[in-house]
Design an enzyme around this catalytic site. Sequence first.
Site, PDB file in Angstrom:
ATOM      1  CB  CYS A 119      -0.916   0.075   1.221  1.00  0.00           C
ATOM      2  SG  CYS A 119      -2.174  -1.235   1.109  1.00  0.00           S
ATOM      3  CG  HIS A 253      -3.293   3.650   1.732  1.00  0.00           C
ATOM      4  ND1 HIS A 253      -3.471   3.332   0.236  1.00  0.00           N
ATOM      5  CD2 HIS A 253      -3.544   2.484   2.441  1.00  0.00           C
ATOM      6  CE1 HIS A 253      -3.992   1.862   0.342  1.00  0.00           C
ATOM      7  NE2 HIS A 253      -3.911   1.517   1.652  1.00  0.00           N
ATOM      8  CG  ASN A 283      -6.736  -0.942   0.488  1.00  0.00           C
ATOM      9  OD1 ASN A 283      -5.931  -0.218  -0.320  1.00  0.00           O
ATOM     10  ND2 ASN A 283      -6.268  -1.297   1.782  1.00  0.00           N
TER      11      ASN A 283
HETATM   12  C1  LIG Z   1     -10.951  -5.067   9.087  1.00  0.00           C
HETATM   13  C2  LIG Z   1     -11.824  -4.322   9.848  1.00  0.00           C
HETATM   14  C3  LIG Z   1     -12.869  -3.457   9.023  1.00  0.00           C
HETATM   15  C4  LIG Z   1     -12.485  -4.762  10.916  1.00  0.00           C
HETATM   16  O1  LIG Z   1     -13.251  -3.971  11.775  1.00  0.00           O
HETATM   17  P1  LIG Z   1     -13.350  -4.202  13.192  1.00  0.00           P
HETATM   18  O2  LIG Z   1     -14.476  -3.378  13.703  1.00  0.00           O
HETATM   19  O3  LIG Z   1     -11.766  -4.225  13.847  1.00  0.00           O
HETATM   20  O4  LIG Z   1     -14.078  -5.571  13.280  1.00  0.00           O
HETATM   21  P2  LIG Z   1     -13.373  -7.019  14.291  1.00  0.00           P
HETATM   22  O5  LIG Z   1     -12.306  -7.577  13.360  1.00  0.00           O
HETATM   23  O6  LIG Z   1     -13.206  -6.802  15.570  1.00  0.00           O
HETATM   24  O7  LIG Z   1     -14.603  -7.820  13.712  1.00  0.00           O
HETATM   25  C5  LIG Z   1     -15.839  -7.734  14.418  1.00  0.00           C
HETATM   26  C6  LIG Z   1     -17.104  -8.484  14.145  1.00  0.00           C
HETATM   27  O8  LIG Z   1     -17.347  -8.216  12.666  1.00  0.00           O
HETATM   28  C7  LIG Z   1     -17.187  -9.668  12.191  1.00  0.00           C
HETATM   29  N1  LIG Z   1     -16.693  -9.515  10.583  1.00  0.00           N
HETATM   30  C8  LIG Z   1     -15.703  -9.320  10.165  1.00  0.00           C
HETATM   31  N2  LIG Z   1     -15.871  -8.969   8.829  1.00  0.00           N
HETATM   32  C9  LIG Z   1     -17.117  -8.929   8.499  1.00  0.00           C
HETATM   33  C10 LIG Z   1     -17.883  -8.652   7.450  1.00  0.00           C
HETATM   34  N3  LIG Z   1     -17.269  -8.317   6.092  1.00  0.00           N
HETATM   35  N4  LIG Z   1     -19.261  -8.795   7.527  1.00  0.00           N
HETATM   36  C11 LIG Z   1     -19.892  -9.045   8.616  1.00  0.00           C
HETATM   37  N5  LIG Z   1     -19.169  -9.138   9.828  1.00  0.00           N
HETATM   38  C12 LIG Z   1     -17.693  -9.282   9.627  1.00  0.00           C
HETATM   39  C13 LIG Z   1     -16.211 -10.480  12.873  1.00  0.00           C
HETATM   40  O9  LIG Z   1     -16.227 -11.713  12.628  1.00  0.00           O
HETATM   41  C14 LIG Z   1     -16.325 -10.072  14.207  1.00  0.00           C
HETATM   42  O10 LIG Z   1     -17.415 -11.009  14.815  1.00  0.00           O
HETATM   43  P3  LIG Z   1     -17.653 -11.559  16.121  1.00  0.00           P
HETATM   44  O11 LIG Z   1     -17.622 -10.090  17.054  1.00  0.00           O
HETATM   45  O12 LIG Z   1     -18.758 -12.164  16.244  1.00  0.00           O
HETATM   46  O13 LIG Z   1     -16.206 -12.302  16.292  1.00  0.00           O
HETATM   47  C15 LIG Z   1     -10.952  -2.772  10.447  1.00  0.00           C
HETATM   48  O14 LIG Z   1     -10.203  -3.525  11.411  1.00  0.00           O
HETATM   49  C16 LIG Z   1     -10.153  -2.420   9.485  1.00  0.00           C
HETATM   50  O15 LIG Z   1     -10.396  -1.761   8.579  1.00  0.00           O
HETATM   51  N6  LIG Z   1      -8.767  -2.590   9.705  1.00  0.00           N
HETATM   52  C17 LIG Z   1      -7.725  -2.153   8.851  1.00  0.00           C
HETATM   53  C18 LIG Z   1      -7.588  -2.863   7.789  1.00  0.00           C
HETATM   54  C19 LIG Z   1      -6.713  -2.232   6.494  1.00  0.00           C
HETATM   55  O16 LIG Z   1      -7.055  -0.908   6.244  1.00  0.00           O
HETATM   56  N7  LIG Z   1      -5.969  -3.002   5.870  1.00  0.00           N
HETATM   57  C20 LIG Z   1      -5.168  -2.727   4.832  1.00  0.00           C
HETATM   58  C21 LIG Z   1      -4.068  -1.884   5.117  1.00  0.00           C
HETATM   59  S1  LIG Z   1      -3.314  -1.099   3.604  1.00  0.00           S
END
Ligand SMILES: CC(C)(COP(=O)(O)OP(=O)(O)OC[C@H]1O[C@@H](n2cnc3c(N)ncnc32)[C@H](O)[C@@H]1OP(=O)(O)O)[C@@H](O)C(=O)NCCC(=O)NCCS
Length: 301
Positions: A119, A253, A283
């Site tokens: 990224c 980004h 992304n």
């Molecule tokens: C990935 C991201 C959106 C997840 O959001 P979050 O609020 O941290 O969510 P969590 O990972 O804690 O998951 C919360 C719940 O949602 C669920 N979940 C994950 N993806 C899901 C989806 N696409 N749809 C529905 N539920 C989902 C998980 O299973 C979890 O359920 P549980 O509580 O029953 O275990 C967030 O962490 C994020 O954006 N991180 C940065 C990622 C990124 O930018 N990466 C690239 C960098 S260049």
Amino acid sequence: MYSRVIGTGSALPRRRISNDELAHMLAKSGIQTSDEWIRTRTGIESRYFCTPELQETTSSLAVVAADKAVKSAGIKPESIDLIIVATTTPDMVFPSVACHVQVALGAQGCAAFDVQAVCAGFIYALNAADAMLRAGPYRRALVIGAETMSRLLDMSDRSTCVLFGDGAGAVVLESSPNPGILAARMYADGRYGEKVLAVTAHLNRGELVGDPFIRMDGRQVFKLAVDGLTQSAREVADLACVRTEDVALFVPHQANLRIMSMVSKKLGINEEKMIKTVAEHGNTSAASVPLALDSAVRQGW
Ligand SMILES: CC(C)(COP(=O)(O)OP(=O)(O)OC[C@H]1O[C@@H](n2cnc3c(N)ncnc32)[C@H](O)[C@@H]1OP(=O)(O)O)[C@@H](O)C(=O)NCCC(=O)NCCS
């Protein structure tokens, strides 16, 4: 000497997939997600995926974006001395995507290579081109970010497959005595690699070894992204002797709207000055910054 951006361009695959459509596709294999979940956690509303049958590849997107950038700069491809492509998803091990672009544009004879920093890739490529233009003998560079992240998505992992998309963006850089790029700062911290965000697969003697899909600890990435983007933006502003509050346009980004909003708030940049393309593109890794920049240019910035 400086280097200046004199043209921009971008390209997206033909196929746009909305959150609802993606949720519908995933539901067929028992994976539950929703437009509401994706939108509220990430700000993403759609993404574009390449269709291999339409011959859409990282190189084909890079070529279209590059061609538009060259045309918007009003230059001839033969006048390009250097092509750098930032990509994590090249069409093949080699030749590089940059070499494919060189042939397609008819820019034979110039230097051409790829940079792999995921990224952060476009910033690495832009910085490398800037340094090479200022040092000489290169005068004109084409700097491209191009990705087909869809190839790396495990469609049974809902925590990653909803986040990424494909696309390309390009800029033409020209050496100039007038101010252009004022400062740059790049960092890496390889300690987090395999634990936090990685695709570990590689080719060995005809075999694909390891896991070919993106694996990510989303929460950890979120925190590292907010801290890292804020710190490097502050440092680069200091180096350029500008206050972050005074920037006219902020092009971060485009990974997650919540990350972008937190960073702009910490930097004291009004969100109205931040270009946001993550809703439409998802992304797109190394393509995200030049895609967003080109979008800003098309909007008249
Ligand atoms: C990935 C991201 C959106 C997840 O959001 P979050 O609020 O941290 O969510 P969590 O990972 O804690 O998951 C919360 C719940 O949602 C669920 N979940 C994950 N993806 C899901 C989806 N696409 N749809 C529905 N539920 C989902 C998980 O299973 C979890 O359920 P549980 O509580 O029953 O275990 C967030 O962490 C994020 O954006 N991180 C940065 C990622 C990124 O930018 N990466 C690239 C960098 S260049």
